[in-house]
Motif scaffolding. Structure first.
Motif, PDB file in Angstrom:
ATOM      1  N   THR A  60     -17.647 -30.517 -38.245  1.00 27.20           N
ATOM      2  CA  THR A  60     -16.305 -30.839 -38.728  1.00 27.20           C
ATOM      3  C   THR A  60     -15.681 -29.647 -39.447  1.00 27.20           C
ATOM      4  O   THR A  60     -14.480 -29.413 -39.321  1.00 27.20           O
ATOM      5  CB  THR A  60     -16.317 -32.060 -39.661  1.00 27.20           C
ATOM      6  OG1 THR A  60     -17.190 -31.820 -40.753  1.00 27.20           O
ATOM      7  CG2 THR A  60     -16.743 -33.304 -38.928  1.00 27.20           C
ATOM      8  N   SER A  61     -16.475 -28.905 -40.179  1.00 32.75           N
ATOM      9  CA  SER A  61     -15.954 -27.712 -40.859  1.00 32.75           C
ATOM     10  C   SER A  61     -15.419 -26.701 -39.840  1.00 32.75           C
ATOM     11  O   SER A  61     -14.351 -26.121 -40.031  1.00 32.75           O
ATOM     12  CB  SER A  61     -17.045 -27.082 -41.715  1.00 32.75           C
ATOM     13  OG  SER A  61     -16.561 -25.940 -42.362  1.00 32.75           O
ATOM     14  N   TYR A  88     -12.140 -28.030 -38.408  1.00 27.05           N
ATOM     15  CA  TYR A  88     -11.049 -27.882 -39.373  1.00 27.05           C
ATOM     16  C   TYR A  88     -10.613 -26.423 -39.479  1.00 27.05           C
ATOM     17  O   TYR A  88      -9.421 -26.136 -39.621  1.00 27.05           O
ATOM     18  CB  TYR A  88     -11.458 -28.413 -40.739  1.00 27.05           C
ATOM     19  CG  TYR A  88     -11.652 -29.908 -40.787  1.00 27.05           C
ATOM     20  CD1 TYR A  88     -10.990 -30.756 -39.899  1.00 27.05           C
ATOM     21  CD2 TYR A  88     -12.494 -30.477 -41.714  1.00 27.05           C
ATOM     22  CE1 TYR A  88     -11.172 -32.129 -39.955  1.00 27.05           C
ATOM     23  CE2 TYR A  88     -12.676 -31.852 -41.780  1.00 27.05           C
ATOM     24  CZ  TYR A  88     -12.008 -32.665 -40.889  1.00 27.05           C
ATOM     25  OH  TYR A  88     -12.186 -34.018 -40.952  1.00 27.05           O
ATOM     26  N   VAL A 107      -8.403 -25.729 -36.535  1.00 24.87           N
ATOM     27  CA  VAL A 107      -7.060 -26.280 -36.760  1.00 24.87           C
ATOM     28  C   VAL A 107      -6.257 -25.317 -37.643  1.00 24.87           C
ATOM     29  O   VAL A 107      -5.082 -25.035 -37.361  1.00 24.87           O
ATOM     30  CB  VAL A 107      -7.143 -27.685 -37.413  1.00 24.87           C
ATOM     31  CG1 VAL A 107      -5.785 -28.138 -37.918  1.00 24.87           C
ATOM     32  CG2 VAL A 107      -7.703 -28.687 -36.429  1.00 24.87           C
ATOM     33  N   PHE A 161      -7.683 -24.482 -44.634  1.00 26.72           N
ATOM     34  CA  PHE A 161      -7.754 -25.759 -43.928  1.00 26.72           C
ATOM     35  C   PHE A 161      -9.174 -26.306 -43.925  1.00 26.72           C
ATOM     36  O   PHE A 161      -9.388 -27.503 -44.152  1.00 26.72           O
ATOM     37  CB  PHE A 161      -7.241 -25.604 -42.488  1.00 26.72           C
ATOM     38  CG  PHE A 161      -5.780 -25.853 -42.347  1.00 26.72           C
ATOM     39  CD1 PHE A 161      -5.305 -26.964 -41.683  1.00 26.72           C
ATOM     40  CD2 PHE A 161      -4.854 -24.958 -42.868  1.00 26.72           C
ATOM     41  CE1 PHE A 161      -3.943 -27.192 -41.546  1.00 26.72           C
ATOM     42  CE2 PHE A 161      -3.502 -25.175 -42.748  1.00 26.72           C
ATOM     43  CZ  PHE A 161      -3.038 -26.300 -42.089  1.00 26.72           C
ATOM     44  N   ALA A 162     -10.169 -25.449 -43.657  1.00 25.14           N
ATOM     45  CA  ALA A 162     -11.553 -25.920 -43.620  1.00 25.14           C
ATOM     46  C   ALA A 162     -11.962 -26.489 -44.980  1.00 25.14           C
ATOM     47  O   ALA A 162     -12.525 -27.585 -45.062  1.00 25.14           O
ATOM     48  CB  ALA A 162     -12.495 -24.791 -43.206  1.00 25.14           C
ATOM     49  N   LEU A 216      -9.658 -29.803 -45.984  1.00 24.33           N
ATOM     50  CA  LEU A 216      -9.941 -30.950 -45.136  1.00 24.33           C
ATOM     51  C   LEU A 216     -11.385 -31.427 -45.297  1.00 24.33           C
ATOM     52  O   LEU A 216     -11.664 -32.625 -45.169  1.00 24.33           O
ATOM     53  CB  LEU A 216      -9.627 -30.636 -43.676  1.00 24.33           C
ATOM     54  CG  LEU A 216      -8.129 -30.474 -43.374  1.00 24.33           C
ATOM     55  CD1 LEU A 216      -7.914 -30.043 -41.932  1.00 24.33           C
ATOM     56  CD2 LEU A 216      -7.367 -31.748 -43.663  1.00 24.33           C
ATOM     57  N   THR A 219     -12.395 -35.154 -46.289  1.00 25.47           N
ATOM     58  CA  THR A 219     -13.369 -35.858 -45.463  1.00 25.47           C
ATOM     59  C   THR A 219     -14.531 -36.367 -46.306  1.00 25.47           C
ATOM     60  O   THR A 219     -14.989 -37.497 -46.132  1.00 25.47           O
ATOM     61  CB  THR A 219     -13.892 -34.945 -44.344  1.00 25.47           C
ATOM     62  OG1 THR A 219     -12.795 -34.535 -43.535  1.00 25.47           O
ATOM     63  CG2 THR A 219     -14.927 -35.641 -43.494  1.00 25.47           C
TER      64      THR A 219
END
Length: 176
Positions: free
Chosen positions: A56-57, A60, A63, A110-111, A114, A118
């Motif tokens: 997920t990192s 993100y 993104v 962002f990482a 987010l 999360t």
């Protein structure tokens, strides 16, 4: 229906790790371990599955990179192109070396942000949430191992005393 839960208290993380190994070897399921600080290797000792947090990192961060590229292309090339330091503003590729620090910073931004969001959502942590730790000592100097009792109360109690527990409490839990 009410179920019984046993809480074994430990005052040393090494004793706790040894106890987790003994309890798992005796084929008991540990519901939860409450600790005042992270204990290295506890997740593996309890047999927990590895997390997907690294994936997920990375997503993100991707993104953030895409947002930075789209944002800089729009602002610096399409919307209001400027001649800064003699650099032409005909295309994004020609100016990309100057945009690398911004791309890096937004990827990290962002990482990080987010991932925090999360973590809070996944852990069900939100403002004004009541604490779920069973004893306030688990935030100070005690480790609490929680095990559900299935008609093995005496054997389990003896096992936990043998592993070095300093206190054992039996609680009735309502399952509604």
């Amino acid at each position: 229906m009410a179920s019984k839960t046993i809480h074994a208290y430990y005052n040393d993380d090494d004793v706790l790790m040894h106890a987790v190994g003994k309890v798992k070897a005796a084929k008991h399921h540990i519901e939860e371990v409450y600790c005042p600080f992270p204990v290295h290797g506890l997740d593996k000792a309890m047999g927990l599955a590895p997390t997907r947090i690294a994936i997920t990192s990375f997503l993100y961060g991707c993104v953030g990179l895409v947002v930075s590229i789209v944002m800089m292309n729009y602002m610096m090339i399409e919307d209001w192109p400027q001649d800064i330091g003699g650099k032409p503003s005909f295309s994004y590729i020609e100016n990309m070396p100057a945009f690398v620090p911004i791309m890096f910073e937004l990827t990290v931004f962002f990482a990080a942000h987010l991932m925090v969001i999360t973590f809070y959502l996944r852990s069900r942590l939100w403002p004004f949430k009541k604490a779920e730790n069973p004893d306030v000592r688990s935030t100070d100097d005690h480790f609490i191992m929680e095990i559900e009792i299935h008609e093995n109360e005496i054997d389990l109690k003896n096992l936990l005393w043998d592993t070095g527990a300093v206190e054992i409490n039996i609680l009735e839990k309502d399952s509604h």
